[in-house]
Design an enzyme around this catalytic site. Structure first.
Site, PDB file in Angstrom:
ATOM      1  N   ASP A   1     -16.875 -13.141 -21.634  1.00 58.83           N
ATOM      2  CA  ASP A   1     -17.601 -13.327 -20.378  1.00 58.83           C
ATOM      3  C   ASP A   1     -19.020 -13.846 -20.623  1.00 58.83           C
ATOM      4  OD1 ASP A   1     -15.347 -12.350 -19.091  1.00 58.83           O
ATOM      5  OD2 ASP A   1     -16.099 -10.306 -19.027  1.00 58.83           O
TER       6      ASP A   1
ATOM      7  N   GLU B   1       4.271 -11.167  -6.108  1.00 59.59           N
ATOM      8  CA  GLU B   1       3.158 -11.346  -7.038  1.00 59.59           C
ATOM      9  C   GLU B   1       3.433 -10.834  -8.451  1.00 59.59           C
ATOM     10  OE1 GLU B   1       2.230  -7.439  -4.823  1.00 59.59           O
ATOM     11  OE2 GLU B   1       3.314  -9.317  -4.502  1.00 59.59           O
TER      12      GLU B   1
ATOM     13  N   HIS C   1       7.814  -7.662  -3.711  1.00 54.53           N
ATOM     14  CA  HIS C   1       6.513  -8.092  -4.219  1.00 54.53           C
ATOM     15  C   HIS C   1       6.643  -9.412  -4.973  1.00 54.53           C
ATOM     16  CE1 HIS C   1       4.093  -4.441  -3.369  1.00 54.53           C
ATOM     17  NE2 HIS C   1       5.251  -3.822  -3.474  1.00 54.53           N
TER      18      HIS C   1
ATOM     19  N   CYS D   1       5.371  -5.986   1.570  1.00 54.51           N
ATOM     20  CA  CYS D   1       5.652  -4.546   1.491  1.00 54.51           C
ATOM     21  C   CYS D   1       5.020  -3.814   2.684  1.00 54.51           C
ATOM     22  CB  CYS D   1       5.191  -3.983   0.151  1.00 54.51           C
ATOM     23  SG  CYS D   1       5.891  -2.355  -0.230  1.00 54.51           S
ATOM     24  N   TYR D   2       3.955  -3.014   2.469  1.00 58.60           N
ATOM     25  CA  TYR D   2       3.325  -2.351   3.606  1.00 58.60           C
ATOM     26  C   TYR D   2       2.839  -3.381   4.626  1.00 58.60           C
ATOM     27  CZ  TYR D   2       0.276   0.447   6.517  1.00 58.60           C
ATOM     28  OH  TYR D   2      -0.298   1.054   7.600  1.00 58.60           O
TER      29      TYR D   2
ATOM     30  N   GLY E   1       0.831  -1.204   0.000  1.00 61.40           N
ATOM     31  CA  GLY E   1       0.000   0.000   0.000  1.00 61.40           C
ATOM     32  C   GLY E   1       0.860   1.245   0.000  1.00 61.40           C
TER      33      GLY E   1
ATOM     34  N   LYS F   1     -10.370 -12.663 -15.230  1.00 63.84           N
ATOM     35  CA  LYS F   1     -10.514 -12.843 -16.676  1.00 63.84           C
ATOM     36  C   LYS F   1      -9.721 -14.050 -17.179  1.00 63.84           C
ATOM     37  CE  LYS F   1     -12.117 -10.281 -19.429  1.00 63.84           C
ATOM     38  NZ  LYS F   1     -13.451 -10.225 -20.093  1.00 63.84           N
TER      39      LYS F   1
END
Length: 526
Positions: A240, A184, A182, A89-90, A62, A382
């Site tokens: 979708d 991710e 990070h 991180c944060y 964040g 998605k």
């Protein structure tokens, strides 16, 4: 409450969002590891956290500082749960601050690439090879101004970097782990492995979140919800709504009624492709409505992008309601809502999320709607929807088609919309996409399309002067569509596209290529 054993939601991870732009990437990596997870804001009702039944928690990054944003704290139910905890991180700084450590501004901030070196055994990092093949050394992605400078009681340092002496820490007894980098993002080597180890090896989650299991679960849930009822679906031809149609076809068969509205702003041949795929190939009950004149007449003389969106959205609802009203005993409306829509709607409602982009959806639902919603994709990202599409047997060309805005060509024709402009743009766009496919570039870019510019440019063809309109080509590369860079297409490919469009499409005298990134530009022009 915790889901029963055997349920694909049984082993679940809760991600608490502190405002990072990467939070959805954390969830996608956890899902890729075969484990269900959800994202909730860090200040959600504590009762919701307690009842979630998480096998473990992940705290996102964040933009705040722990000593400035005193209310950006780890919720008490998380620390009281006894479940494993991973701070990123944060999230790491919040752990350190709340558990008795020290966080301070760094004199040397790290934004971007960094190398971390493992200094102690750690289940998340052991045996990973990263930077230039070195064991216990990884290239990672940092994004922080503050850093942890004092360990909380019970923690030890497990990795360092040049500017972060505490790049990772752990408390093995409590199963608490924290990373300043990070894992991710794709820039971090072995990041997906690190997250997989946390959810599997630390939290003990099984890999039940698979496409086949998701399909079976969705069909079972829809049958339970709908019973013997009738369902209506607005089929757009996008991935979708197409996946929703395929799922419902398996679940309830002929009790699904699809309405395909041709608004005159579709891509070349799109209407015929939709009918061929669903009505002919899959046997889905589809009604095609040609409302081109209605939409184009409503748009006449309107140049404002927002007004155009609202007009198109309102007309779609009018046409859809009219057609749905002709059906008997319909009690359910199916929609292709996906998880990012749910997250962003919640963020907008809370007022805490920073709006990064606006969506080009067709329009909202009328307040008077009495149909019950069926949304089988509302838990999915998605990329998960695309995997389901392939598992369901939909054509690859449909499943991996580039995103197309709800208002269609209405926001790719700048200014006023005319039928002739739409026809010209359709042909130019088709040539561009065809050339990208032939050159092997279509799947290498995330989105590509043509834009009609209502400005005239002088040209010469056959020794005659022409004063015609301009087509702009746009192709971007992106992971999450929040940021994007323009695709560096080969010059010879761009040359072929330009030559074909000018020679084959009447009314075009010039072709330009958009080299704007996002930010500062948006991906769509309107």
């Amino acid at each position: 409450a915790v889901a029963p054993a055997g349920d694909i939601h049984a082993d679940r991870i809760l991600i608490l969002d502190f405002g990072s732009q990467y939070t959805q990437l954390i969830a996608r990596r956890v899902r890729e590891a075969g484990v269900f997870c959800e994202i909730l804001p860090f200040d959600v009702d504590p009762g919701r956290i307690a009842s979630f039944g998480a096998r473990g928690f992940i705290l996102s990054g964040g933009p705040e500082s722990v000593y400035d944003a005193l209310d950006y704290r780890i919720p008490a139910p998380v620390l009281a749960s006894g479940a494993p905890l991973l701070g990123i991180c944060y999230g790491m700084q919040a752990m350190a601050s709340q558990l008795g450590g020290k966080v301070a501004p760094s004199t040397e901030r790290e934004f971007g690439h960094a190398v971390v070196r493992q200094t102690a055994d750690c289940v998340l990092l052991d045996g990973l090879e990263g930077a230039e093949g070195h064991a216990e050394q990884l290239n990672v992605w940092m994004s922080h101004g503050d850093r942890v400078e004092g360990l909380p009681a019970g923690f030890e340092v497990v990795a360092t970097s040049a500017n972060a002496p505490l790049a990772a820490m752990q408390d093995v007894e409590r199963r608490y782990f924290a990373l300043q980098f990070h894992p991710e993002v794709t820039h971090t080597e072995q990041g997906a492995v690190i997250l997989s180890r946390f959810v599997h090896d630390v939290c003990g989650c099984a890999s039940e979140w698979t496409s086949a299991n998701i399909i079976d679960d969705a069909i079972e849930r829809m049958r339970a919800q709908v019973g013997n009822g009738q369902v209506v679906l607005g089929l757009s031809g996008g991935v979708d709504s197409s996946v929703v149609a395929a799922l419902l076809q398996r679940a309830i068969g002929e009790r699904l009624h699809c309405i395909f509205v041709d608004n005159g702003l579709l891509r070349l041949g799109e209407g015929d492709e939709v009918m061929a795929t669903f009505a002919q190939l899959m046997g889905v009950n589809v009604t095609r409505v040609d409302a081109s004149d209605l939409f184009l007449n409503a748009l006449a003389g309107e140049p404002d992008p927002e007004r155009k969106r609202k007009i198109i959205g309102a007309k779609f609802i009018d046409v859809f309601d009219r057609e749905a009203g002709r059906l008997d005993d319909v009690g359910f409306l199916a929609q292709g809502t996906i998880y990012p829509d749910v997250i962003e709607s919640a963020g907008a409602a809370s007022g805490k999320a920073h709006v990064i982009k606006s969506h080009h959806n067709v329009g909202g639902l009328p307040d008077t709607m009495t149909l019950e919603l069926v949304e089988p994709l509302r838990e999915l990202f998605k990329d998960e929807v695309r995997k389901l599409g392939m598992e369901l047997g939909l054509p690859r060309e449909l499943v991996f088609r580039h995103p197309f805005p709800g208002p269609g060509l209405g926001v790719r024709i700048l200014g006023e919309v005319h039928a002739a402009y739409a026809d010209t743009l359709r042909q130019a766009d088709w040539i561009f996409i065809q050339e990208l496919r032939d050159a092997g570039w279509y799947d290498r870019v995330s989105q590509a399309f043509a834009v009609y510019l209502p400005v005239r440019s002088v040209g010469v063809m056959g020794d005659q002067r022409r004063y015609d309109h301009v087509i702009a080509l746009r192709a971007v590369e992106t992971v999450d569509f929040m940021t994007a860079r323009w695709a560096h297409l080969p010059y010879d490919l761009l040359e072929r596209c330009s030559n074909r469009i000018i020679n084959e499409v009447a009314g075009v005298s010039r072709v330009v290529y958009d080299v704007s990134g996002k930010p500062p530009a948006t991906i769509e022009w309107e």
